[in-house]
Design an enzyme around this catalytic site. Structure first.
Site, PDB file in Angstrom:
ATOM      1  N   ASP A 117      -4.234   0.589  -9.394  1.00 37.70           N
ATOM      2  CA  ASP A 117      -5.653   0.305  -9.535  1.00 37.70           C
ATOM      3  C   ASP A 117      -6.033   0.051 -10.988  1.00 37.70           C
ATOM      4  OD1 ASP A 117      -5.631   0.776  -6.857  1.00 37.70           O
ATOM      5  OD2 ASP A 117      -6.762   2.649  -6.942  1.00 37.70           O
ATOM      6  N   THR A 130       2.837   2.054  -2.166  1.00 38.65           N
ATOM      7  CA  THR A 130       4.115   1.725  -2.797  1.00 38.65           C
ATOM      8  C   THR A 130       4.117   2.060  -4.277  1.00 38.65           C
ATOM      9  OG1 THR A 130       3.290  -0.530  -3.087  1.00 38.65           O
ATOM     10  CG2 THR A 130       4.690  -0.122  -1.177  1.00 38.65           C
ATOM     11  N   SER A 153     -13.347   4.029  -9.096  1.00 41.00           N
ATOM     12  CA  SER A 153     -12.961   5.016 -10.106  1.00 41.00           C
ATOM     13  C   SER A 153     -12.092   4.387 -11.188  1.00 41.00           C
ATOM     14  CB  SER A 153     -12.224   6.194  -9.458  1.00 41.00           C
ATOM     15  OG  SER A 153     -11.053   5.762  -8.792  1.00 41.00           O
ATOM     16  N   GLU A 189       0.837  -1.202   0.000  1.00 39.72           N
ATOM     17  CA  GLU A 189       0.000   0.000   0.000  1.00 39.72           C
ATOM     18  C   GLU A 189       0.870   1.250   0.000  1.00 39.72           C
ATOM     19  OE1 GLU A 189      -3.226  -0.343  -1.068  1.00 39.72           O
ATOM     20  OE2 GLU A 189      -3.390  -1.745   0.587  1.00 39.72           O
ATOM     21  N   GLY A 194     -12.690   1.861  -1.128  1.00 43.19           N
ATOM     22  CA  GLY A 194     -11.291   1.512  -1.327  1.00 43.19           C
ATOM     23  C   GLY A 194     -11.102   0.337  -2.257  1.00 43.19           C
ATOM     24  N   LEU A 195     -12.096   0.076  -3.112  1.00 44.11           N
ATOM     25  CA  LEU A 195     -12.050  -1.072  -4.016  1.00 44.11           C
ATOM     26  C   LEU A 195     -11.941  -0.642  -5.475  1.00 44.11           C
ATOM     27  CD1 LEU A 195     -14.778  -3.233  -2.219  1.00 44.11           C
ATOM     28  CD2 LEU A 195     -12.287  -3.316  -1.927  1.00 44.11           C
TER      29      LEU A 195
END
Length: 393
Positions: free
Chosen positions: A178, A41, A134, A39, A130-131
């Protein structure tokens, strides 16, 4: 018991026809993701290990030739947003529509002949959890426009387009994880991504085959990465790399971390910068440790590494919140193998690794802990490593 989250949702093609009066040229899908480990990173040229969820954004799309971009979301109140592609400009608002509009802008800015589109969207990715709702929105738009305008871009190239849309058009300084996860994950695997050169490896990850379940717990606390907290941590990481004389924190070996922290303190670095460096270098190392465990078929042993990751996010990066800490504490007390917050933090979700037979009891324990603390009931579901973006029809 774990809840079953609806994974299909309304048919975007039917909505498209009702809105625009014709059949769409095609329908595409792009998933949300949950990050197993690694995270904050990705903007430090580091390593991440996400997996795609079965929850996805779907888009029914037709190309246009008149420079008009019409956008509709079945998940957001309001009608069709109509824009002109040639007039799109960064930081110009448009709310949720800025994400798909930003993709059209980024493609045009890169010289690709996107001349407009009609788009109808539906999604089962929980927003603000947090998944990566977007990124799913950006990725499904990029895949659709790539196909319709025959641009010939690869999944990683389309992920870069999505990141540029979010960075430069919407104004959120996210990394590439993401979008790469949404574009490139495969079923039954976690994605080992090197965010420096975008090299990737599909790491087999099938918890069910080992009698395990990876739960996602959505705290229902909405986060907003555009509020400056994310940008402040990014700036702090960049300051740490500058003071250490390295291109990015990725370039600091874990074995040299203690010496580097001493150097930073001697150089007068702010204590927050020292904490951020400790987290990022430590989480890069945790990614490598978890991959080694997955390769060895020892998924259970990854549990303590998840716990370490949460402590670092809570204490060094300071991006957790009481609800996320409660998930981790309640799940651990109920027998979970490991748990940590995932995503940008300040709300959102946690991942919990449990024995499959104990999944219901752990989910119930977390739900009861939330009720006792006066919080709204969390959403709990099993994360099944799923396929990345693709055309459905």
């Amino acid at each position: 018991m774990t809840a079953t989250v609806q994974q299909t949702g309304p048919d975007p093609a039917a909505i498209f026809t009702e809105l625009y009066g014709d059949e769409p040229h095609g329908v595409w899908s792009a998933p949300g993701r949950v990050n197993l480990i690694g995270e904050y990173t990705d903007f430090n040229d580091g390593f991440v290990l996400p997996l795609a969820l079965p929850h996805a954004t779907r888009a029914a799309v037709s190309a246009r030739t008149d420079d008009v971009l019409r956008l509709h979301s079945g998940d957001v109140p309001g009608g069709v947003v109509s824009l002109r592609v040639e007039e799109l400009a960064p930081h110009s608002g448009h709310g949720w529509a800025a994400y798909p509009a930003g993709v059209a802008w980024a493609l045009r800015a890169a010289g690709h002949p996107v001349t407009g589109a009609d788009i109808a969207l539906t999604s089962t990715v929980p927003a603000g959890a947090g998944l990566s709702s977007s990124a799913a929105l950006e990725t499904v738009t990029a895949f659709a426009l790539n196909d319709l305008f025959q641009l010939g871009l690869s999944g990683p190239e389309l992920a870069v387009v999505g990141r540029r849309a979010e960075n430069d058009f919407v104004g959120v300084p996210c990394g590439i994880m993401d979008q790469m996860a949404s574009a490139c994950c495969t079923e039954g695997h976690a994605l080992h991504l090197d965010t420096r050169d975008l090299s990737l490896r599909q790491v087999p990850f099938d918890p069910a085959a080992q009698g395990l379940t990876l739960l996602v717990v959505d705290t229902r606390v909405k986060h907003a990465l555009g509020d400056g907290a994310y940008a402040e941590r990014r700036a702090g990481c960049e300051e740490g790399a500058r003071l250490l004389g390295i291109p990015a924190l990725r370039d600091l070996p874990y074995a040299s971390l203690d010496a580097a922290l001493t150097t930073l303190a001697g150089a007068g670095a702010d204590e927050s910068v020292i904490r951020y460096v400790r987290h990022v270098v430590g989480d890069n190392h945790r990614v490598e440790r978890v991959i080694a465990l997955l390769d060895a078929g020892d998924v259970r042993a990854a549990g303590p590494v998840l716990n370490e990751g949460h402590r670092s996010l809570r204490d060094d990066l300071r991006v957790s919140c009481p609800e996320l800490d409660l998930v981790v504490a309640a799940a651990s007390e109920a027998g979970a193998l490991g748990a940590r917050m995932t995503g940008g933090g300040f709300g959102g979700s946690a991942v919990v690794l449990v024995e499959a037979a104990a999944a219901g009891a752990v989910a119930e324990a977390v739900t009861k802990a939330f009720a006792a603390a006066g919080h709204a009931a969390p959403g709990v579901f099993a994360a099944v490593p799923s396929a990345g973006a693709r055309r459905l029809r």
